[in-house]
Design an enzyme around this catalytic site. Structure first.
Site, PDB file in Angstrom:
ATOM      1  CB  CYS A 191      -3.079 -50.618 -17.412  1.00 44.73           C
ATOM      2  SG  CYS A 191      -4.496 -49.563 -17.147  1.00 44.73           S
ATOM      3  NE  ARG A 219       2.627 -52.169 -14.566  1.00 42.66           N
ATOM      4  CZ  ARG A 219       3.442 -51.491 -15.366  1.00 42.66           C
ATOM      5  NH1 ARG A 219       4.715 -51.750 -15.352  1.00 42.66           N
ATOM      6  NH2 ARG A 219       2.987 -50.549 -16.163  1.00 42.66           N
ATOM      7  CD1 TRP A 264      -4.200 -47.607 -10.548  1.00 43.58           C
ATOM      8  CD2 TRP A 264      -4.195 -45.969 -12.075  1.00 43.58           C
ATOM      9  NE1 TRP A 264      -4.025 -46.414  -9.888  1.00 43.58           N
ATOM     10  CE2 TRP A 264      -4.018 -45.406 -10.798  1.00 43.58           C
ATOM     11  CE3 TRP A 264      -4.230 -45.120 -13.185  1.00 43.58           C
ATOM     12  CZ2 TRP A 264      -3.869 -44.031 -10.600  1.00 43.58           C
ATOM     13  CZ3 TRP A 264      -4.077 -43.765 -12.991  1.00 43.58           C
ATOM     14  CH2 TRP A 264      -3.895 -43.221 -11.710  1.00 43.58           C
ATOM     15  CG  ASN A 316      -0.915 -51.331 -20.237  1.00 43.30           C
ATOM     16  OD1 ASN A 316      -1.968 -51.829 -19.871  1.00 43.30           O
ATOM     17  ND2 ASN A 316       0.272 -51.812 -19.900  1.00 43.30           N
ATOM     18  N   GLY A 317      -2.236 -47.214 -21.210  1.00 42.22           N
ATOM     19  CA  GLY A 317      -2.065 -45.833 -21.695  1.00 42.22           C
ATOM     20  C   GLY A 317      -3.411 -45.190 -21.955  1.00 42.22           C
ATOM     21  CD  GLU A 323      10.527 -39.379  -0.541  1.00 45.67           C
ATOM     22  OE1 GLU A 323       9.938 -38.632  -1.329  1.00 45.67           O
ATOM     23  OE2 GLU A 323      10.455 -40.615  -0.597  1.00 45.67           O
ATOM     24  CE  LYS A 373       7.815 -42.672   0.041  1.00 45.02           C
ATOM     25  NZ  LYS A 373       8.578 -42.560  -1.165  1.00 45.02           N
ATOM     26  CD  GLU A 422       4.020 -42.855  -1.800  1.00 40.15           C
ATOM     27  OE1 GLU A 422       3.493 -42.915  -2.905  1.00 40.15           O
ATOM     28  OE2 GLU A 422       5.256 -42.797  -1.640  1.00 40.15           O
ATOM     29  CG  HIS A 465       6.875 -16.713   6.307  1.00 39.65           C
ATOM     30  ND1 HIS A 465       6.932 -15.374   6.607  1.00 39.65           N
ATOM     31  CD2 HIS A 465       8.156 -17.162   6.333  1.00 39.65           C
ATOM     32  CE1 HIS A 465       8.204 -15.019   6.790  1.00 39.65           C
ATOM     33  NE2 HIS A 465       8.969 -16.097   6.633  1.00 39.65           N
ATOM     34  CE  LYS A 469       8.097 -48.779  -7.624  1.00 39.18           C
ATOM     35  NZ  LYS A 469       8.452 -47.911  -6.473  1.00 39.18           N
TER      36      LYS A 469
HETATM   37  C1  AGP Z   1       7.043 -42.550  -4.637  1.00 37.27           C
HETATM   38  O1  AGP Z   1       6.869 -43.070  -3.370  1.00 37.27           O
HETATM   39  C2  AGP Z   1       5.836 -42.377  -5.388  1.00 37.27           C
HETATM   40  N1  AGP Z   1       5.113 -43.581  -5.491  1.00 37.27           N
HETATM   41  C3  AGP Z   1       5.859 -41.514  -6.648  1.00 37.27           C
HETATM   42  O2  AGP Z   1       5.881 -40.209  -6.185  1.00 37.27           O
HETATM   43  C4  AGP Z   1       6.999 -41.692  -7.672  1.00 37.27           C
HETATM   44  O3  AGP Z   1       8.222 -41.322  -7.109  1.00 37.27           O
HETATM   45  C5  AGP Z   1       6.695 -40.839  -8.919  1.00 37.27           C
HETATM   46  O4  AGP Z   1       5.514 -41.293  -9.506  1.00 37.27           O
HETATM   47  C6  AGP Z   1       7.808 -40.834  -9.929  1.00 37.27           C
HETATM   48  O5  AGP Z   1       8.112 -42.122 -10.369  1.00 37.27           O
HETATM   49  P1  AGP Z   1       9.427 -42.449 -11.188  1.00 37.27           P
HETATM   50  O6  AGP Z   1      10.593 -42.214 -10.307  1.00 37.27           O
HETATM   51  O7  AGP Z   1       9.259 -43.878 -11.573  1.00 37.27           O
HETATM   52  O8  AGP Z   1       9.428 -41.534 -12.374  1.00 37.27           O
END
Ligand code: AGP
Length: 610
Positions: free
Chosen positions: A2, A27, A74, A100-101, A483, A487, A490, A506, A605
């Site tokens: 949000c 965001r 959000w 927010n929150g 990673e 990537k 997502e 395994h 974000k």
């Molecule tokens: C990264 O591509 C992601 N969008 C997500 O995993 C992110 O790294 C995670 O939410 C942690 O965020 P931060 O580094 O702002 O704490």
């Protein structure tokens, strides 16, 4: 997540709010709305979907005013819909709130309000706020007292902004654990949950701390704590430049940020390595002595930052010889971890606002542990609540998929480990020279990878219909396999999993068919022969191999369907180079599948709710 904006001034509030909301789009959100205080009423406009949908509604039904609030939602409580979008109001529409929150005790409060006859329109936790305020005002309280009373009743990490029909010149705001900042202009004040929404309009900003509230009109600003004691706000010149939040010609922020990695590395190395070729962390001077006595590090992070933390564990154990555990911050606080006084927490977070990582910082503090955070936003809550913080200097990251922030974290974890090892006399002058000489070659090596981005772009069309991907790596590159998979999934919505090469047989090897591309990170290293075994096993099962190898490689290359060469470097620095082709692969596959890599579905974000 949000986003909140607010305004009081002489400009047309509708445009100010829409521009502010557009700056918060990155965001992640699913609906948007505004509340504008007209002379004798509060007007609400809200819509499901993108800000464009809200703009279309405003064209149809324009609003006029000089004071107002805006919000991007959000969804947490209740589906994305116009009804659940903020602002929310009381029944008479005399109070409007954006939030927010999460309000953790909202069910109890809702039951209480419903038993008093209050009727709810939405499924949100937010809607209890205007009703609670209504109830407090009905009991005869003044607005200030009503606000202070509810701040103590709503439990959780939150930030809110409120307008009242009876106070048409004022925007009220408060926060307890979720970011909020005020921008000062000429005869105008702004409110936002993120600096990016303010940079176009104001030079001076003040960050609110937890348990602070206040109000502004176009010419007056006041701040208090939750006990009602007046506080002097500290307005500082904001340094963020517009170019930093612009795409400067790139089709997406993600691609711009991938390409920025060369200049970030140059800048960081210039800042962190002095003329005597020693690593400097001026921000840690006060912690130097404590650092040398640390017996164990526990790294706290989530998502991509967790993956950099996993590489950091290798660095801290390998170079500084300190036992290090890497922990998902969402798990740490709930498992009563065993920690001693000489354990230090390293909290890694690009945004510095991730709720899980912030909660783990609070858990560490409750156990009297020292916390160093590694953040990309030095004004963030995590930075402010840590004993010390390291700035990863990656610049604002807007693409939801973290790229430049990740490599900047890995570089800082590496430099920090070497710095600590030097403090502990564990690295000789000759070794230091060799390490520094090599690390200084990284920007040029990153640049040479980026110059060959088109090689990967060409592959992307072959994976448009892929359903599953596997990523394999070992030791320093095991986190890169994780990673790479994160990537890809997502931003392209292709299912992908990362594994340590040794674990593959395994169980996960059962996934291999000729339809499953397997990305194998097989750079030059001691475990290269083991990666070759992985590749052979996959080949024997008709798997499609995409390999990332060191330039000059022949064995892995000869068995691969696709192969990308990265420049030669030490194995311990290789993750910084091997991740870049994987960032490019996920970006180009996402674009080839007509997805929007900057704003992937369901993602935000900064994940500011637990
Ligand atoms: C990264 O591509 C992601 N969008 C997500 O995993 C992110 O790294 C995670 O939410 C942690 O965020 P931060 O580094 O702002 O704490």
């Amino acid at each position: 997540m949000c986003g909140i904006v607010g305004y009081a001034g002489n400009k047309n509030v509708e445009s100010v709010l829409i521009v502010g909301l557009a700056c918060l789009e990155y965001r992640g959100y699913d609906s948007a709305g505004i509340a504008v205080v007209d002379e004798d009423e509060i007007i609400i406009r809200k819509e499901k979907g993108k800000i464009k949908a809200l703009e279309a509604l405003l064209k149809e039904k324009p609003v006029k005013g000089k004071v107002g609030l805006g919000h991007t939602r959000w969804a947490t409580h209740g589906e994305p819909s116009r009804i659940n979008a903020h602002p929310h109001t009381n029944e008479k529409n005399t109070i409007a709130v954006v939030h927010n929150g999460i309000i953790e005790n909202y069910i109890d409060l809702k039951n209480e309000l419903q038993s008093k006859g209050y009727r709810f329109q939405s499924s949100t936790d937010t809607e209890i706020i205007p009703h609670l305020l209504n109830d407090e005002l009905k009991s005869g309280k003044k607005i200030d007292d009503a606000l202070m009373s509810i701040y103590k009743r709503i439990i959780g990490k939150w930030a809110i902004a409120v307008v009242f029909e009876s106070e048409p010149d004022k925007v009220f705001f408060a926060q307890d654990g979720a970011p909020l900042l005020i921008g000062k202009g000429k005869n105008e004040y702004f409110l936002a949950s993120d600096l990016s929404a303010l940079i176009r309009n104001c030079d001076e900003v003040a960050y609110l701390s937890s348990k602070q509230w206040g109000f502004f009109t176009k010419e007056q600003f006041q701040l208090f704590n939750f006990e009602g004691v007046k506080i002097e706000a500290e307005f500082k010149k904001q340094e963020l430049k517009w170019e930093e939040v612009d795409k400067i010609g790139f089709p997406h922020y993600m691609l711009k940020e991938i390409h920025e990695q060369t200049s970030i590395f140059r800048r960081v190395l210039e800042k962190r390595i002095n003329d005597k070729n020693e690593i400097e962390f001026t921000e840690l001077i006060a912690s130097k002595e404590f650092l040398t006595k640390v017996n164990r590090f526990v790294i706290q992070a989530a998502g991509t930052s967790l993956h950099s933390g996993m590489i950091g564990k290798h660095y801290l154990e390998q170079f500084a010889k300190v036992q290090t555990d890497t922990d998902m911050s969402s798990e740490f606080r709930y498992r009563n971890p065993v920690v001693e006084g000489d354990t230090m927490i390293i909290a890694i977070s690009q945004s510095g606002e991730t709720a899980d990582t912030l909660a783990s910082v609070h858990e560490a503090k409750a156990k009297f542990l020292k916390v160093i955070s590694m953040v990309n936003n030095v004004n963030s809550t995590i930075a402010r609540e840590s004993d010390a913080f390291i700035d990863t200097c990656a610049g604002v990251e807007i693409g939801v998929a973290s790229t430049k922030a990740f490599t900047a974290q890995v570089l800082h974890l590496f430099l920090f480990s070497i710095y600590l090892a030097r403090l502990k006399w564990m690295i000789t002058d000759e070794q230091m020279k060799e390490i520094v000489d090599e690390v200084k070659t990284l920007p040029t090596k990153i640049e040479s990878i980026l110059q060959r981005a088109s090689e990967i772009e060409k592959w992307a069309k072959d994976f448009v219909s892929s359903k599953d991907f596997v990523f394999l790596g070992r030791t320093y590159n095991h986190p890169i396999a994780l990673e790479g998979a994160l990537k890809l999934k997502e931003i392209s919505y292709i299912h992908a999993s990362g594994y340590a090469g040794g674990e593959f047989k395994h169980g996960p090897i059962a996934l291999i068919t000729s339809d499953v591309p397997v990305v194998c990170i097989a750079n030059k290293s001691e475990i290269y022969p083991k990666m070759i075994s992985n590749i052979q096993e996959i080949k024997a099962r008709n798997g499609k191999i995409i390999s990332i190898v060191t330039e000059g490689d022949t064995s892995a290359k000869s068995m691969s369907d696709y192969c990308f060469e990265i420049p030669d470097t030490h194995d311990f620095l290789s993750p910084i180079l091997s991740v870049i082709p994987l960032q490019l692969l996920s970006y180009y596959v996402s674009v080839a599948r007509s997805c929007n890599p900057d704003q992937p579905r369901n993602l935000a974000k900064a994940v500011t709710v637990e």
